[in-house]
Design an enzyme around this catalytic site. Structure first.
Site, PDB file in Angstrom:
ATOM      1  N   TYR A 156     -28.372   0.047  -2.472  1.00  0.00           N
ATOM      2  CA  TYR A 156     -27.538  -0.306  -1.316  1.00  0.00           C
ATOM      3  C   TYR A 156     -26.052  -0.359  -1.651  1.00  0.00           C
ATOM      4  CZ  TYR A 156     -31.542  -1.721   1.509  1.00  0.00           C
ATOM      5  OH  TYR A 156     -32.699  -1.729   2.234  1.00  0.00           O
ATOM      6  N   LYS A 223     -39.820  -4.112  -9.595  1.00  0.00           N
ATOM      7  CA  LYS A 223     -40.665  -2.935  -9.786  1.00  0.00           C
ATOM      8  C   LYS A 223     -40.375  -2.390 -11.184  1.00  0.00           C
ATOM      9  CE  LYS A 223     -43.508   0.125  -8.105  1.00  0.00           C
ATOM     10  NZ  LYS A 223     -44.924  -0.156  -8.086  1.00  0.00           N
ATOM     11  N   ASP A 275     -45.020  -4.167  -5.251  1.00  0.00           N
ATOM     12  CA  ASP A 275     -46.102  -3.726  -4.360  1.00  0.00           C
ATOM     13  C   ASP A 275     -47.223  -4.760  -4.330  1.00  0.00           C
ATOM     14  OD1 ASP A 275     -46.198  -2.918  -6.999  1.00  0.00           O
ATOM     15  OD2 ASP A 275     -47.551  -1.250  -6.647  1.00  0.00           O
ATOM     16  N   ASP A 299     -35.119  -6.581   1.154  1.00  0.00           N
ATOM     17  CA  ASP A 299     -34.956  -6.138   2.536  1.00  0.00           C
ATOM     18  C   ASP A 299     -36.329  -5.979   3.183  1.00  0.00           C
ATOM     19  OD1 ASP A 299     -33.891  -5.225   4.856  1.00  0.00           O
ATOM     20  OD2 ASP A 299     -33.097  -3.350   4.058  1.00  0.00           O
TER      21      ASP A 299
END
Ligand code: NAP
Length: 409
Positions: A156, A223, A275, A299
């Site tokens: 971002y 992640k 995840d 987000d």
């Protein structure tokens, strides 16, 4: 619309960053575009009513208006005048309705600009369930989490180049000539920076919050199994922050599982792969409390959690930095309802309650949350909830705020 002067005193920041809040702080508000004025008109009496009720006149907010968005453009030619930025810095704390982001090139989102110029690095989203609200899951009441999402880094950061641009071609050449990496022809390129400084200040804020509120855990969501030097580094620096700065008050989940002694009452630092975390919040939400995560994960996760407890229309949020904090409705301007006194002001009202907590005025913040719960419990809701709740009494936006004030008694 009422315009007040600066009748109160300014909040100040002490060395070390703690806020010194007078009993009559000047606090700026941005009404916002579209339905912003509707929800602000409903919200302000709720915030004032809660402060009055909690402190019997000994504390009072002195509101003043900050211009931004469409009205600012009309009146000053600028969507985000410098004066607004300066006044947010001066008042340290502000609240805002949604702002329109015109679609098309050359116009940056005002929300993103505000976050960047004020370095509001932590996007904080509490997610909890209010009984009576329709939810897509069986036990929404088990969700009670606060997401701390890093707000300034990650994909971002805005470092990206379009397919075919000279910059993207140059970048592809740089990778090929220096690192032996070949990108496919015409690849668009984005960069994902994650720094120790950006990670640590976010995780520091999340852990300090958990300690201050006596919450059981902080979960680092990343992640890192795939993106080792960005997401994996976030995990590593997160643990380092806990160990180096909060050794007395935190313990890792690994240590707890290994049977470490004397860990009762300490904040447990957990970690989950992003995840798997999406499964965890659905299957075992009661095991999670504060979440600290990178920008993109945060987000997705904060919106998914908001949906789990009944939707974005009621989700509060804040963007917080070391020198300023802006509390805001998390939904957009819903322009088709502008001026109809129809939409749900719950998101801005709950953001206002967060703002009162941030000032240290938690009694007033709690009054709002309790009264909102009673109002919804009584079946008094705006159209968005009424259309999903059997036997509900639909009221307009302002009247919903009024009902919350009445339920404070
Ligand atoms: P939106 O304004 O959030 O509206 C989408 C739909 O969500 C509405 O039509 C309405 O659904 C529902 N909704 C939104 N707010 C609601 C409320 N307070 N009460 C009840 N229902 C509500 O999203 P958008 O149409 O994509 O965006 C419109 C503008 O807002 C854009 O310019 C966008 O850039 C801007 N925006 C600003 C912010 C911000 O300032 N933080 C955030 C997001 C978007 P129904 O039609 O089903 O009733």
């Amino acid at each position: 619309m009422e315009k007040s002067g600066y009748g109160g005193q300014w909040i100040t920041l002490e060395a070390g960053g703690a806020m010194s809040v007078p009993s009559n702080p000047n606090i700026g508000y941005i009404e916002g575009d579209g339905t912003g004025p509707d929800i602000w008109a409903a919200t302000r009496p709720v915030l004032d009513g809660a402060v009055e009720k909690a402190y019997g006149g000994k504390r009072q907010i002195h509101w003043f208006e900050l211009l931004a968005g469409e009205r600012a453009t009309k009146e000053t030619g600028e969507p985000l005048p410098n004066k607004t930025i300066e006044l947010i810095k001066k008042s340290v704390v502000a609240i805002k309705g949604p702002l329109t982001t015109p679609v098309g090139k050359g116009m940056r989102s005002l929300n993103v600009t505000l976050r960047q110029v004020l370095d509001l690095y932590a996007c904080v989203r509490p997610v909890r369930y209010f009984p009576g609200i329709p939810s897509p899951v069986r036990n929404p009441e088990k969700v009670n989490m606060v997401v701390f999402r890093e707000n300034t880094e990650d994909v971002y950061a805005g470092i990206e180049w379009e397919s075919g641009s000279a910059e993207a071609e140059l970048f592809a050449r740089l990778l090929r000539d220096n690192f032996g990496v070949t990108l496919r022809d015409l690849s668009g390129v984005g960069v994902k920076p994650i720094s120790p400084e950006g990670t640590k200040r976010l995780v520091r804020r999340a852990i300090a919050y958990a300690i201050r509120l006596g919450l059981p855990s902080v979960t680092l969501v990343h992640k890192g199994n795939i993106m080792k030097y960005t997401e994996g580094a976030f995990r590593k620096w997160g643990y380092e922050t806990a160990r180096q700065e909060f050794a007395e008050s935190t313990v890792s989940e690994e240590e707890v599982e290994a049977g470490a002694q004397g860990v009762g009452g300490k904040v447990v630092i957990k970690e989950r792969i992003a995840d798997s975390m999406f499964q965890q919040v659905l299957l075992r939400p009661e095991e999670y409390s504060v979440i600290a995560t990178t920008n993109l994960n945060g987000d997705y996760l904060s919106d998914a959690l908001a949906a789990q407890v009944g939707g974005l229309g009621m989700a509060p949020g804040a963007n917080i930095g070391d020198e300023a904090a802006v509390f805001e409705a998390t939904h957009g301007t819903a322009p088709k309802y502008a001026g109809l006194d129809k939409v749900n002001p719950g998101s801005l009202i709950l953001s206002g309650a967060m703002m009162l907590d941030h000032l240290g005025w938690t009694e007033a913040g709690n009054l709002i949350r309790e009264a909102l719960e009673r109002t919804i419990g009584a079946g008094v809701v705006t159209y968005d909830l009424a259309r999903q709740m059997k036997g509900a009494k639909e009221v307009g936006c302002f009247r919903f705020g009024r009902a919350i004030v009445e339920h404070m008694n």
